[in-house]
Design a protein around this motif. Structure first.
Motif: not given
Length: 410
Positions: A243-258
Motif C-alpha cells: 500500500e505504501n508503494g502504491l501511495l508513494s507513486s501517486l504524487p509522481y503521476v499527479g505532479n506530471g499531470l499538474g
C-alpha cells in the motif's frame, strides 16, 4: 500551534510518546536527493556555452557517457560507488542545455506548455522507471536494470544527435512558414551571449533573486516530501509495504499531470491577454507554493485520519507542479539569452535545499517523533510562504536591461 493533546492525537497510538517504534530512529534524510550539486555555477556556464554551440547535445552526451560507465567488468570495490554517484553529476548539465534550446525554439505564447510537457516527462519517466525496474529485478536480475535503461538511453541519444538542431534557422526539415513564425516571434530576444557575462548586474537583479529564493523554498518543500513521505507513511501511518508503494507513486503521476495542465492554462491566459506575463508567473507560483504550505500546516490538526493525511500530502506534491508555469520558466522571460546559465544558478540553490531539507527532517524526527514531524511541516510551510512573498514583491516578466543584446557587459 496545537496543544499537547491535539498534537499527539494526530499520530496513531503506536507512534505517540512512550510507544515509539525503533523504526522512527532510523529516519535520516537521504543525501542522494541532491546528487547533482558538483560545482554547479561555474560548470553550468561552460556547459551552457557548449549547449548553445551543439544544440544542447553536450548535456545529453552526459547521458551517453553515464550509461556506458556501468559496462566495465573488472571493477574495484570503490568503483561501483563512483559510478553510482556520477550519473546525477553528469546529468546536471541537461537542464541548462534544454533551457538554451527552449529560448531559441519556444514562442512566448507556447512556451509554458512546451516546457511543462517536457518537464512532465521527467516525472512520468521516474514513475515508469521505478515500476519497470521492480519487474526487471524480479525476472532478470538487478544488473539488467542498468543494461536495459542504459541501452534505451544510448538509443535516445542517437536520435537526439540526428534530429535536434540549435535553432530553426539551421534545421533542414522545418517548413519555411514555421521557421519564419518562430524566428519572427523570438527576434526581440537577441543572439546568444558571448563568453562574457554581466555578473555584477545579475548579482544586483532583484527579479533574479526573486526566482532564486523562491526556487530554494519550493524545492525545500518538494524534496522534503518526496524523500520523507514514504517513511512517514510507513513508520507513522503504518501502511503496509504494498500500500505504501502504491501511495508513494501517486504524487509522481499527479505532479506530471499538474505540469501539463499548468502549462496549457498559462498559455491560454497569455494568448487571451487575460493576464500579463508577470501576473501569470506569479499566479501559478502562488498556487504551487501557497496551497501545499496550507496542506502541510493542516496535517497536524487532522487527527488520526490517515486517509486524509495521505490525501493532503499527495495533493501538496501534485499542486506544487503549478510552479512549472511560474518560477521554473521565469528565467527565459527575464533573460532569454542567459536562460541556461541562470537555471544553473537557481538550480544550485534548489539542490542545496534538497540536501538540507531531508537531513533536517531526520534530525527533527530523531529528537521527538510527535513534534519532529509537526515542526518539519511547519518549517517547510513557512519557507514556502516567505519565498512566495519575496517573489510576488520582486518578480518580473519582462526582459531585464542587462540581458538585452545592445547593453554593454558589466
Amino acid at each position: 500551534m496545537p496543544n499537547a493533546g491535539t498534537a499527539q492525537s494526530w499520530l496513531p497510538p503506536a507512534t505517540r510518546p512512550g510507544r515509539r517504534s525503533q523504526e522512527t530512529h532510523d529516519h535520516a534524510g537521504p543525501l542522494w536527493a541532491g546528487g547533482d550539486t558538483s560545482p554547479h555555477m561555474a560548470r553550468h556556464y561552460l556547459e551552457e556555452k557548449q549547449a548553445a554551440a551543439f544544440a544542447g547535445r553536450r548535456g545529453c552526451s552526459a547521458t551517453w557517457t553515464t550509461h556506458r560507465q556501468g559496462t566495465g567488468r573488472k571493477q574495484s570495490r570503490t568503483k561501483p560507488l563512483c559510478l553510482l554517484s556520477s550519473p546525477p553529476s553528469a546529468q546536471g548539465v541537461i537542464f541548462p542545455a534544454q533551457y538554451t534550446l527552449w529560448a531559441k525554439w519556444a514562442p512566448p505564447l507556447e512556451r509554458s506548455r512546451l516546457m511543462n510537457i517536457a518537464d512532465a516527462g521527467c516525472t512520468f519517466g521516474t514513475f515508469f522507471a521505478l515500476l519497470v525496474a521492480g519487474i526487471i529485478c524480479q525476472t532478470l536480475g538487478w544488473p539488467f536494470v542498468s543494461y536495459i535503461f542504459g541501452g534505451v538511453g544510448c538509443v535516445w541519444c542517437l536520435c537526439w544527435f540526428l534530429l535536434v538542431y540549435e535553432d530553426p534557422a539551421h534545421h533542414p526539415w522545418i517548413s519555411a512558414r514555421e521557421q519564419e513564425y518562430i524566428v519572427s516571434l523570438l527576434a526581440h530576444q537577441g543572439r546568444s551571449h558571448g563568453h562574457a557575462l554581466p555578473l555584477v548586474a545579475m548579482a544586483k537583479s532583484l527579479p533574479l533573486w526573486a526566482i532564486t529564493i523562491a526556487c530554494f523554498c519550493t524545492d525545500w518543500l518538494f524534496y522534503m516530501l518526496l524523500t520523507s513521505m514514504p517513511t512517514f507513511m510507513s513508520n507513522v501511518l503504518h501502511f503496509d509495504l504494498r500500500e505504501n508503494g502504491l501511495l508513494s507513486s501517486l504524487p509522481y503521476v499527479g505532479n506530471g499531470l499538474g505540469h501539463i495542465l499548468a502549462g496549457l492554462l498559462a498559455d491560454f491566459l497569455l494568448a487571451r491577454q487575460v493576464l500579463g506575463t508577470a501576473a501569470v508567473r506569479k499566479l501559478f507560483s502562488a498556487l504551487g507554493m501557497l496551497l501545499p504550505a496550507i496542506f502541510l500546516v493542516a496535517v497536524p490538526y487532522i487527527g488520526c485520519n490517515s486517509t486524509v493525511v495521505v490525501v493532503l500530502l499527495t495533493l501538496a506534491l501534485t499542486i506544487i507542479s503549478m510552479t512549472g508555469a511560474g518560477i521554473n520558466i521565469n528565467h527565459i522571460d527575464i533573460a532569454p539569452r542567459y536562460a541556461g546559465f541562470l537555471l544553473g544558478i537557481t538550480n544550485t540553490f534548489g539542490i542545496v535545499a534538497g540536501i538540507i531539507a531531508p537531513t533536517a527532517v531526520g534530525l527533527l524526527v530523531s529528537q521527538d517523533l510527535q513534534t519532529g514531524w509537526r515542526n518539519a511541516f511547519f518549517v517547510s510551510a513557512a519557507l514556502n510562504l516567505f519565498g512566495l512573498i519575496f517573489y510576488i514583491a520582486f518578480g518580473s516578466g519582462t526582459i531585464q536591461d542587462w540581458a538585452r543584446e545592445d547593453t554593454a557587459v558589466q
